[in-house]
Scaffold this motif. Structure first.
Motif, PDB file in Angstrom:
ATOM      1  N   THR A 287       0.617  -0.897  -0.010  1.00 54.08           N
ATOM      2  CA  THR A 287       0.072  -0.377  -0.056  1.00 54.08           C
ATOM      3  C   THR A 287       0.804   0.967   0.097  1.00 54.08           C
ATOM      4  N   LEU A 288       1.732   1.432   0.923  1.00 57.82           N
ATOM      5  CA  LEU A 288       2.768   2.633   1.427  1.00 57.82           C
ATOM      6  C   LEU A 288       4.480   2.404   0.374  1.00 57.82           C
ATOM      7  N   ILE A 289       4.663   1.433   0.688  1.00 50.76           N
ATOM      8  CA  ILE A 289       5.884   0.907   0.127  1.00 50.76           C
ATOM      9  C   ILE A 289       5.491  -0.505  -0.765  1.00 50.76           C
TER      10      ILE A 289
ATOM     11  N   ARG B  15       5.310   3.106  -2.764  1.00 57.30           N
ATOM     12  CA  ARG B  15       4.334   2.796  -4.216  1.00 57.30           C
ATOM     13  C   ARG B  15       4.138   4.109  -4.908  1.00 57.30           C
ATOM     14  N   PRO B  16       3.474   4.538  -6.223  1.00 62.16           N
ATOM     15  CA  PRO B  16       3.186   5.417  -6.669  1.00 62.16           C
ATOM     16  C   PRO B  16       1.814   6.552  -5.974  1.00 62.16           C
TER      17      PRO B  16
ATOM     18  N   LEU C 256       0.835  11.386  -0.850  1.00 61.78           N
ATOM     19  CA  LEU C 256      -1.093  11.051  -0.512  1.00 61.78           C
ATOM     20  C   LEU C 256      -0.110  11.530   1.475  1.00 61.78           C
ATOM     21  N   LEU C 257       0.847  10.534   1.857  1.00 58.63           N
ATOM     22  CA  LEU C 257       1.266  10.971   3.094  1.00 58.63           C
ATOM     23  C   LEU C 257       1.742  12.512   3.331  1.00 58.63           C
TER      24      LEU C 257
ATOM     25  N   LEU D 242      -2.172   5.659  -5.962  1.00 53.20           N
ATOM     26  CA  LEU D 242      -2.805   6.777  -4.963  1.00 53.20           C
ATOM     27  C   LEU D 242      -1.346   8.236  -6.049  1.00 53.20           C
ATOM     28  N   VAL D 243      -1.754   7.891  -7.489  1.00 59.12           N
ATOM     29  CA  VAL D 243      -1.026   9.017  -7.752  1.00 59.12           C
ATOM     30  C   VAL D 243      -2.174  10.309  -8.077  1.00 59.12           C
TER      31      VAL D 243
END
Length: 222
Positions: free
Chosen positions: A8-10, A84-85, A90-91, A198-199
């Motif tokens: 999800t994040l990485i 992750r893209p 976003l974070l 998430l881009v």
């Protein structure tokens, strides 16, 4: 905001691919694609059971395998983990907006501590790891624990996930869910929103997902 970590994040699932395949070979076997996919989002105990059953060696000690795997994945994480893209942007936006944020993962604390060098410890008010809860995903315990630690009910949270186990966990806890596809295809419920990546996702988009006002495409993830 409640974020899953792996996938999800990485982009760490590829590193898990390497380590799991190597462990299977170390045992004289070969990990099937089906077993590997079933492991995504699961805890270490489930992963070991699936691996041992898949290579036809169910009698193996899961603790020995887990220790070997943890050591190998830690080395791979330390060598570098890719975002992750869109995840990093976003974070950062979520933190800039002042939203309470938790990392909620089935991965054990020892490996999470290594990954946090990439993710940034300051990006999370709470970190919930797989070996620190009474039950792991798909049980709601991880997300309930994270929400409680943030001081809010889970129904006031939005979880970002990539796996069936993670989605089930977040939904069972009562959180809204946004799914970003990684390596697993699975059907999603009507109340789950899906994005290709998430881009370009903004905090306003997250608010729309939480309120049900954003009709993002659904169907099958992957």
């Amino acid at each position: 905001m409640l974020f899953d970590m792996d996938g999800t994040l990485i982009d760490s699932e590829k590193l898990w691919d390497v380590a799991l395949a190597e462990l299977a070979v170390h045992y004289g076997g070969r990990l099937s694609d089906e077993a590997r996919l079933a492991m995504v989002g699961s805890d270490m105990a489930t992963t070991m059971r699936l691996l041992h059953d898949d290579i036809g060696q169910p009698e193996r000690d899961p603790q020995v395998g887990a220790a070997w795997l943890t050591h190998r994945v830690a080395a791979l994480f330390a060598a570098g983990v890719q975002w992750r893209p869109g995840a990093a942007d976003l974070l950062r936006a979520v933190r800039a907006a002042g939203l309470p944020t938790a990392l909620v993962t089935s991965t054990e604390r020892a490996l999470v501590e290594v990954a946090l060098h990439t993710l940034g410890r300051a990006n999370f008010d709470v970190v919930v790891c797989g070996d620190e809860v009474t039950a792991t995903k798909p049980d709601p315990a991880p997300y309930l624990s994270a929400a409680a630690a943030l001081g809010v009910p889970a129904r006031r949270c939005l979880a970002v996930e990539d796996s069936p186990a993670g989605v089930a966990s977040a939904r069972a806890a009562g959180a809204a869910v946004l799914v970003v596809p990684a390596d697993v295809s699975f059907a999603v419920a009507a109340d789950v929103r899906v994005v290709d990546s998430l881009v370009g996702i903004t905090v306003a988009d997250l608010a729309a997902v939480f309120s049900g006002a954003w009709a993002v495409p659904r169907a099958e993830v992957g």
